[in-house]
Design an enzyme around this catalytic site. Structure first.
Site, short mmCIF file in Angstrom:
data_model
loop_
_atom_site.label_atom_id
_atom_site.label_comp_id
_atom_site.label_asym_id
_atom_site.label_seq_id
_atom_site.Cartn_x
_atom_site.Cartn_y
_atom_site.Cartn_z
N CYS A 26 0.86 -1.18 0.00
CA CYS A 26 0.00 0.00 0.00
C CYS A 26 0.90 1.23 0.00
CB CYS A 26 -0.96 -0.01 1.19
SG CYS A 26 -0.15 -0.09 2.80
N HIS A 542 27.27 -6.80 12.84
CA HIS A 542 26.91 -7.11 11.45
C HIS A 542 28.21 -7.36 10.67
CE1 HIS A 542 25.31 -6.69 7.38
NE2 HIS A 542 24.08 -6.72 7.87
#
Length: 620
Positions: A26, A542
């Site tokens: 959307c 990470h």
């Protein structure tokens, strides 16, 4: 390519491409229908700097990414080898409750039309403004052409909804689109006009009397008709030979569904449409001030959980039945209340990251997209969200008092003001809408500025038992050369949106625990891990840039999610040479994900660290 890394991480977070049953988007959200929601890692996705929020509602796993959702959607489809498809009901769907399935169906049918609906509504509003100001004449060719452009979607809405409903129900969308075309065909519209005359001759279908109804701009009849057609289609496909199935099945669907719609579905659905419209109108007429206050206060709460989709058909239906809608104006203060609250936070906060996020969210909110403001600014700070809702209630009550209405449908945004101008020009209803919206905006902005954000100095004064010099140390999980985050070759980390910290260029392929605590999250690709310390620090390690694309190759994990760890415990091993040979940078950001919980995150200042040497100091 810009969103490829984010797309890969989102796919990993939802449990992989095989776990995706359907995907649509959307204005700000990727709406996944998953085969098994337990395989999704919502916590890891929420920590991703490219993700604003994750919401599970209406049988959908919704990933809020912001205004660039279309680009991310395309990247997810490309990376995962997906295509825009809707899920046919499976046994696993039966566990969803009826309301969740209703929300899922409504959002799936209306989401693809949101952009053009908003554009058509804005154009209609501008045309109304042009007539009121005398810039255009209704008889002019310019007006007629632009009006046709603005009205085409709504006049032929059954055709558009026929297509999207057919896709949602798992059938051939062109069959249901043709059914919608039959409802608005010039012959049927002429028959409707003729039936309104006093001397009209009754029409029959094989002896059964026909009731002609104006189906242009209608919503409910085509949705029911599309559902019937999509249920008949697989039945015919099972019994018809494949040599003639491609045209016999559509033929039977049209021959059966179109007459059934005109004889039964259409009249019944039209009766239901009027029942819903009159029901809402009765509630509104009972006390429009209370109705306005309620809608203004609760609309953003509904948006958070995706429940607002249940009201979209009602808004369009009211316009179709009455030619005007009173619900959309009540939502203007709800939207602008959150924009005002976000402005108050932006003007008061000293957090550069929050100020930048608030600035971009204000622009999106003015144009009706409030998710960045709500999820990124007001809701995390709690009080600004409440002030926005209170402002929405106050403004909604004012607009309800003036009985303001819209005369075309569109997203609730600044252009809605043009859509509330009646044919006679500016009147009290327009000024009431302006007054109510300004009240909501100003109240939320001032209250959020004064009381929505607690300055650091106030925190220090209010909590003498927890002075600013309370420290928590984080040791280095990797031996290597230390870099400031802004030098990392990745905008997400370099911007600091994910949190403060440093990066390390590893000298060896191992990661150890930097604190005593537990493993909060471990990516399935094993390239990243989240550790929560016993003192509350949330640390993301990470390994490498874009290494999610390796899909776990060259990585091995030595812990599992939930495991207890102490400083120095081995977490992950990785093959540095192989990762670099594959073309990936092994620079490893070490981020404090909850940096906002600390006054400052200080680096040790060393250019090279050994494993378990002091790396970061966190000041409460």
């Amino acid at each position: 390519m810009k969103y490829e890394a984010l797309a890969s991480e989102i796919l990993a977070g939802v449990g992989g491409r095989d776990n995706v049953k359907s995907l649509v988007h959307c204005a700000t959200r990727l709406r996944f229908k998953l085969r098994d929601s337990r395989r999704a890692d919502a916590a890891a996705l929420k920590k991703n700097p490219g993700v604003i929020m994750v919401v599970e509602s209406g049988g959908q796993f919704q990933v809020v990414v912001g205004n660039h959702v279309a680009d991310v959607y395309n990247a997810v489809n490309q990376v995962g080898g997906l295509s825009e498809r809707e899920a046919v009901a499976e046994d696993g769907d039966k566990k969803d409750n009826l309301f969740s399935r209703f929300i899922d169906v409504v959002s799936g049918i209306f989401t693809p039309l949101l952009g053009v609906m908003a554009a058509s509504g804005i154009l209609k509003g501008f045309l109304a403004l042009s007539l009121a100001c005398g810039w255009l004449l209704e008889s002019s060719g310019t007006f007629k052409m632009l009006f046709a452009a603005s009205d085409a979607l709504f006049y032929f809405l059954p055709i558009m909804l026929g297509y999207t409903a057919g896709k949602k129900f798992g059938g051939n969308p062109f069959i249901s689109m043709a059914i919608g075309g039959a409802l608005t065909h010039p012959l049927m519209m002429a028959a409707f006009e003729a039936a309104q005359q006093p001397d009209a001759v009754r029409e029959y279908f094989f002896g059964i009397p026909l009731t002609f109804i104006n189906y242009s701009s209608s919503v409910i009849p085509i949705i029911f008709a599309a559902w019937i057609s999509c249920r008949l289609e697989p039945l015919f496909n099972r019994v018809i030979h494949s040599a003639v199935r491609n045209f016999i099945t559509p033929l039977l669907c049209l021959v059966i569904t179109v007459p059934l719609t005109f004889l039964l579905i259409g009249p019944a659905a039209t009766w239901l449409s009027h029942l819903l419209a009159n029901g809402y109108q009765s509630i509104y007429a009972f006390n429009p001030i209370i109705a306005g206050a309620f809608m203004g206060a609760m609309w953003q709460v509904c948006v958070i959980f995706g429940l607002h989709w249940g009201l979209v058909p009602l808004m369009i239906n009211n316009l179709s039945v009455f030619g005007r809608g009173t619900m959309v104006p009540l939502l203007l203060p709800a939207v602008m209340g959150q924009v005002g609250a976000t402005l108050g936070v932006m003007l008061r906060t000293r957090d550069a990251k929050l100020r930048a996020l608030a600035g971009s969210a204000i622009g999106a909110g003015i144009f009706g997209i409030t998710e960045p403001a709500v999820y990124g600014v007001t809701l995390p700070n709690k009080r600004p969200f409440i002030f926005g809702c209170i402002g929405g209630a106050l403004g909604g009550a004012v607009i309800g008092y003036f009985h303001t209405a819209t005369y075309s449908f569109g997203l609730v945004n600044v252009f809605t003001f043009a859509q509330i101008i009646p044919a006679g020009g500016f009147d009290a209803t327009v000024w009431g809408a302006i007054a109510g919206t300004l009240l909501s905006f100003c109240f939320a902005a001032v209250a959020s500025y004064l009381f929505g954000v607690v300055p650091v100095e106030a925190v220090a004064e209010q909590a003498p038992a927890a002075p600013l010099n309370r420290k928590e140390s984080v040791v280095s999980p990797i031996a290597g050369d230390v870099l400031p985050l802004e030098q990392v070759n990745d905008a997400t980390f370099a911007s600091g949106l994910l949190g403060k910290g440093v990066a390390i260029v590893p000298l060896q392929g191992r990661v150890v625990s930097p604190v005593a605590g537990h493993v909060a999250s471990l990516f399935k690709t094993r390239h990243a891990i989240g550790i929560e310390s016993d003192d509350g620090a949330e640390i993301l390690i990470h390994v490498g840039i874009d290494t999610v694309k390796l899909d776990g190759l060259h990585f091995s994990a030595h812990v599992r999610e939930g495991d207890r760890v102490k400083p120095g415990d081995l977490l992950i091993e990785f093959d540095q040479a192989a990762i670099r040979a594959a073309g990936f940078d092994t620079t490893t950001p070490i981020i404090i994900s909850n940096s906002d919980d600390y006054v400052e995150v200080l680096a040790s200042g060393e250019s090279r660290v050994r494993e378990q040497a002091p790396l970061l100091t966190l000041l409460r």
